[in-house]
Design an enzyme around this catalytic site. Sequence first.
Site, PDB file in Angstrom:
ATOM      1  N   PRO A 127      42.259  26.317   2.004  1.00 50.73           N
ATOM      2  CG  PRO A 127      39.995  25.933   1.602  1.00 50.73           C
ATOM      3  CD  PRO A 127      41.047  25.789   2.652  1.00 50.73           C
ATOM      4  CG  ASP A 140      39.818  28.875   5.570  1.00 48.15           C
ATOM      5  OD1 ASP A 140      39.262  28.269   4.635  1.00 48.15           O
ATOM      6  OD2 ASP A 140      40.207  28.327   6.618  1.00 48.15           O
ATOM      7  CG  HIS A 141      36.793  29.921  -1.046  1.00 46.58           C
ATOM      8  ND1 HIS A 141      35.617  30.553  -0.723  1.00 46.58           N
ATOM      9  CD2 HIS A 141      36.804  29.856  -2.403  1.00 46.58           C
ATOM     10  CE1 HIS A 141      34.952  30.848  -1.831  1.00 46.58           C
ATOM     11  NE2 HIS A 141      35.644  30.433  -2.860  1.00 46.58           N
ATOM     12  NE  ARG A 142      39.198  25.355   5.609  1.00 44.33           N
ATOM     13  CZ  ARG A 142      40.023  24.907   6.548  1.00 44.33           C
ATOM     14  NH1 ARG A 142      40.013  23.617   6.847  1.00 44.33           N
ATOM     15  NH2 ARG A 142      40.836  25.711   7.185  1.00 44.33           N
TER      16      ARG A 142
END
Length: 559
Positions: free
Chosen positions: A357, A531-533
């Site tokens: 993401p 990376d939004h995680r």
Amino acid sequence: MAKVDLIVPDIGNFDDVDVIEILANVGDTVAIDDPILTLESDKASMDVPADKAGTITEILVKIGDKIKEGDVYARIDMSAVDEPSVEAPKADAPVAAKEAPQAAPAPVSAAAEVIELRVPDIGNFDEVDVIEVLASAGDRVELDQPLLTLESDKASMDVPAEKTGVIESIVVNVGDKIKEGDLIGTLKVEGAAPAVVAQSAPAQVQVASEAAAPARTESIASATGVFKAPHPADPIPEAPHMPEPAANVDISTAHASPSVRAFARELGADLNQVKGSGRKGRILRDDVTLYIKNVLSGKTQLAGAAAPQGASYGGGLDLLPWPKVDFAKFGEIEETPLSRIKKISGANLARNWAMIPHVAQFDEADITSLEALRKQLNKEFEREGARLTILAFLVKACVKALQKFPEFNSSLDGDKLILKKYYHIGFAADTPNGLVVPVIRDCDKKGVIEIAAEMRELAGLARDGKLKPDQMQGGTFTISSLGGIGGTNFIPIINAPEVAILGVSRNETKPVWNGKEFEPRLMLPLSLSYDHRVIDGALGARFIVYLNALLTDMRRALI
Ligand code: CAO
């Protein structure tokens, strides 16, 4: 250290169970808790994890053998592993497998045939995480069909339905912590009120027939969630089947061990779309890997493609099939094969774009002073043949920002974050055959002149197709600079398993308000993808603001 035996641990009340999969080969180096065998009784399937780390020297069982607690199934050479890490953490540590959770006696409601579903005996765990909820209100479930997947730090296990019927309610959610006896929900038992059940059971829910459904209750000692490459020696399974059109299949019917489920979850693969090549249609790791490969190459159409409008499987990528067009119908065409580099980088980029993401954060750095310094240094070091571009300074500034925000210098590994203490910076290099990413090692220990020289050398090797594999490995963060070419901003794709990448575009002199008047300043456009995680928006903004401040005044790098 001598070779030692790997012994079948306590596997519950089973005398002899079948070996149905061997997950390691002679010569493999395994870590503690890596699954080595999968066993299957008539009630449960379970992975047997290594309780020692080392290199496998012998595998003493084969598929189809029956084994029991105490049998030696392999030998391992622990000499390559450091002494302190080779032993399992505790002498009594991980019981390798326990009997499939038995359904707790369910209190039956007097008024209707509705029973409470409660967490059965799940062994020595006080509270475990709910990691998957596999059924919801209105679903018709069969006896033993998994309703939840639970995961402790040692085991993952499915909680099966204790009766066939229709779920009336589910009161737990993913992320909840539950223990034996906790309420999961309620179930209207089939047979007690057939007319009502027939009405409320959604017609589209497919439940595998008893004959087709193998034992679905599984428990294992260890579900590490760690990726392992498939074993090359394993047989290559057939191509996965195409998804059934509009089949709204219940995900719990997939026949796979917990480790394979965890693997599929990590990759985002919908197990219902994967054809199992194991015994009784069991899905193996290789089946999941092949399925993902086929999806990425466009060979496999994803479920959503065939589903009717509005219907979605949720678990897959839900993409339309690749358009097939006869281009020659519309005019003259010429076909050229993709270069090897394009094929490799294309597959990697597609995976990274689909699975990570991405968030893109933009900024503009005032590099007026830095540009003056760059020009001055280029003059000073002219005789030595040094040629500094802005990129070498960007590498140095990024290292400083990575040191301040270590999450940007990390990789995701299952549910762990690996924070790296080294700073190996990759840079995208344009070559006649496509994009490659050479890596400059230990940039924290090098000055801009050294970095620029190394970059020039690596870019030259890249253009000549002479980069060695190790010159493209080990990167912790990547910079992609299109500044020499032009453009304003672009969104770079993260170079997995890294978690962030900086895109740089062409600088431009712009009027900037200094509080009193507009001043001409040299502005450098920055595009940060992360990376939004791993990285929250606030952290992403802090990183780019800090990087901007460093580029505006490189003296800050000394602080
Ligand atoms: N703004 C304005 N000018 C810039 C600039 C910027 N942000 N960055 C570089 N330049 C200038 C340089 O100073 C140089 O000018 P001179 O010739 O006057 O000295 C010129 O542009 C060419 O620079 P360069 O490309 O030779 O050097 P570099 O250090 O900037 O980049 C390399 C090296 C290997 C990264 C680059 O050649 C390259 O391949 N870039 C493409 C990367 C790419 O394809 N990214 C996309 C990946 S995603 O598909």
